[in-house]
Write a protein that holds these residues in place. Structure first.
Motif, mmCIF file in Angstrom:
data_model
loop_
_atom_site.group_PDB
_atom_site.id
_atom_site.type_symbol
_atom_site.label_atom_id
_atom_site.label_comp_id
_atom_site.label_asym_id
_atom_site.label_seq_id
_atom_site.Cartn_x
_atom_site.Cartn_y
_atom_site.Cartn_z
ATOM 1 N N TRP A 99 10.454 -35.397 -51.802
ATOM 2 C CA TRP A 99 9.195 -35.442 -51.061
ATOM 3 C C TRP A 99 9.507 -35.351 -49.570
ATOM 4 O O TRP A 99 10.613 -35.645 -49.121
ATOM 5 N N ARG A 108 4.270 -33.896 -49.161
ATOM 6 C CA ARG A 108 4.384 -32.983 -50.294
ATOM 7 C C ARG A 108 5.478 -33.526 -51.210
ATOM 8 O O ARG A 108 6.553 -33.897 -50.737
ATOM 9 N N GLU A 143 0.163 -33.874 -51.471
ATOM 10 C CA GLU A 143 0.160 -32.617 -52.228
ATOM 11 C C GLU A 143 1.344 -32.712 -53.185
ATOM 12 O O GLU A 143 2.491 -32.763 -52.739
ATOM 13 N N THR A 158 -3.809 -31.872 -54.879
ATOM 14 C CA THR A 158 -3.892 -32.702 -53.679
ATOM 15 C C THR A 158 -4.829 -33.877 -53.919
ATOM 16 O O THR A 158 -5.951 -33.693 -54.402
#
Length: 312
Positions: A99, A108, A143, A158
């Protein structure tokens, strides 16, 4: 039994799988999957080209572990690589493959899968647990989703802080099932494939016991009975897959002779990419690039093969 995020889909579908006798199975595919993850972590392997934009210019965190407290709807960083410590009731451990922050309050997160397709990200309980952990500890928006290493296909969703209550309720419902699991709460399905109780499961054994002389009766069965036979056949395939994986592990350690004088060998193969190769070649040709210099390279896998002794 302690809960990890990778178990949640199975527990949700079949609570009994938690309380039946467990015989964990680590096959060749699982070992290869672990090797794929390690190669991505140490930089010896990159994501497939079509997925590299997901990590481009981002300083990511690899294999970070979290513990989710479902009673208080909070999470905490617990270590790395499934370092969860002593999990308490209504706690779930999850480890994030990778991440990174993509803005001050948005992260993300990618979960790598080798090649077998799984439940889509929006409904995937493993992804839901990881999203809840990140929203609790890192940012207001995440996300997150799946990236397949065979062709770079991605499946992202998301969620924001406004979605957190819904995510925690979903996880709590699964934890409630786990807490109250009984051996009679059986339900067979695709989740059985990696279940550690597969070989002792009463439902699976009953299916095997009734699957006798079916081939001869297919022609006279009703369409509904044929459908039931097909489901039973899938159970045989799952059992056979377990045996095949065990044989692969044995063959990887020592030669295994066959009755016909040949040897059973483990052969490295490479699957085909799922991308439309012909379409890419046409596009390259339009750009004036000689497409014949490129070859399609799929994800590697192993296969059992009978070989002559001199070949081995």
């Amino acid at each position: 039994m302690k809960l990890s995020s990778s178990m949640l889909a199975r527990v949700d579908a079949c609570p009994a799988s938690l309380v039946l006798t467990q015989y964990p199975n680590t096959g060749i595919e699982a070992i290869q999957g672990t090797a794929n993850h390690e190669a991505l972590e140490d930089g010896t392997r990159e994501l497939p080209e079509r997925a590299r934009w997901l990590k481009a210019n981002l300083e990511g965190v690899k294999e970070q572990s979290y513990v989710l407290d479902l009673r208080n709807c909070t999470a905490r960083v617990s270590g790395v690589a499934r370092g969860y410590g002593d999990l308490q009731p209504y706690e779930i451990g999850t480890t994030l493959d990778w991440w990174a922050f993509i803005s001050p309050k948005k992260v993300r997160c990618l979960d790598y899968k080798s090649r077998e397709r799984v439940t889509r990200a929006r409904d995937n309980l493993q992804i839901i647990s990881q999203a809840a952990a990140l929203l609790s500890t890192q940012g207001d928006e995440v996300e997150i989703g799946l990236v397949y290493l065979d062709n770079g296909e991605s499946d992202l969703v998301t969620w924001t802080a406004f979605d957190s209550p819904m995510l925690w309720r979903r996880l709590r419902a699964v934890a409630d099932k786990a807490r109250n699991a009984k051996p009679t709460q059986l339900h067979t399905g695709s989740h059985c494939k990696y279940c550690p109780a597969l070989t002792v499961c009463p439902a699976q054994r009953a299916t095997l016991a009734t699957f006798v002389d079916v081939e001869a009766g297919i022609a006279t069965m009703t369409p509904e009975q044929v459908g039931e036979a097909h489901i039973k056949l899938k159970t045989f395939e799952q059992m056979a897959k377990r045996v095949e994986e065990a044989i692969k592990l044995r063959v990887s350690r020592e030669p295994v002779p066959l009755p016909d004088g040949k040897l059973l060998s483990l052969v490295e193969c490479r699957g085909r990419d799922k991308d439309d190769v012909n379409a890419m070649k046409e596009k390259l040709s339009e750009l004036g690039v000689d497409a014949s210099q490129f070859r399609s390279r799929g994800n590697p896998y192993t296969q059992l093969k009978a070989v002559n002794r001199k070949e081995s």
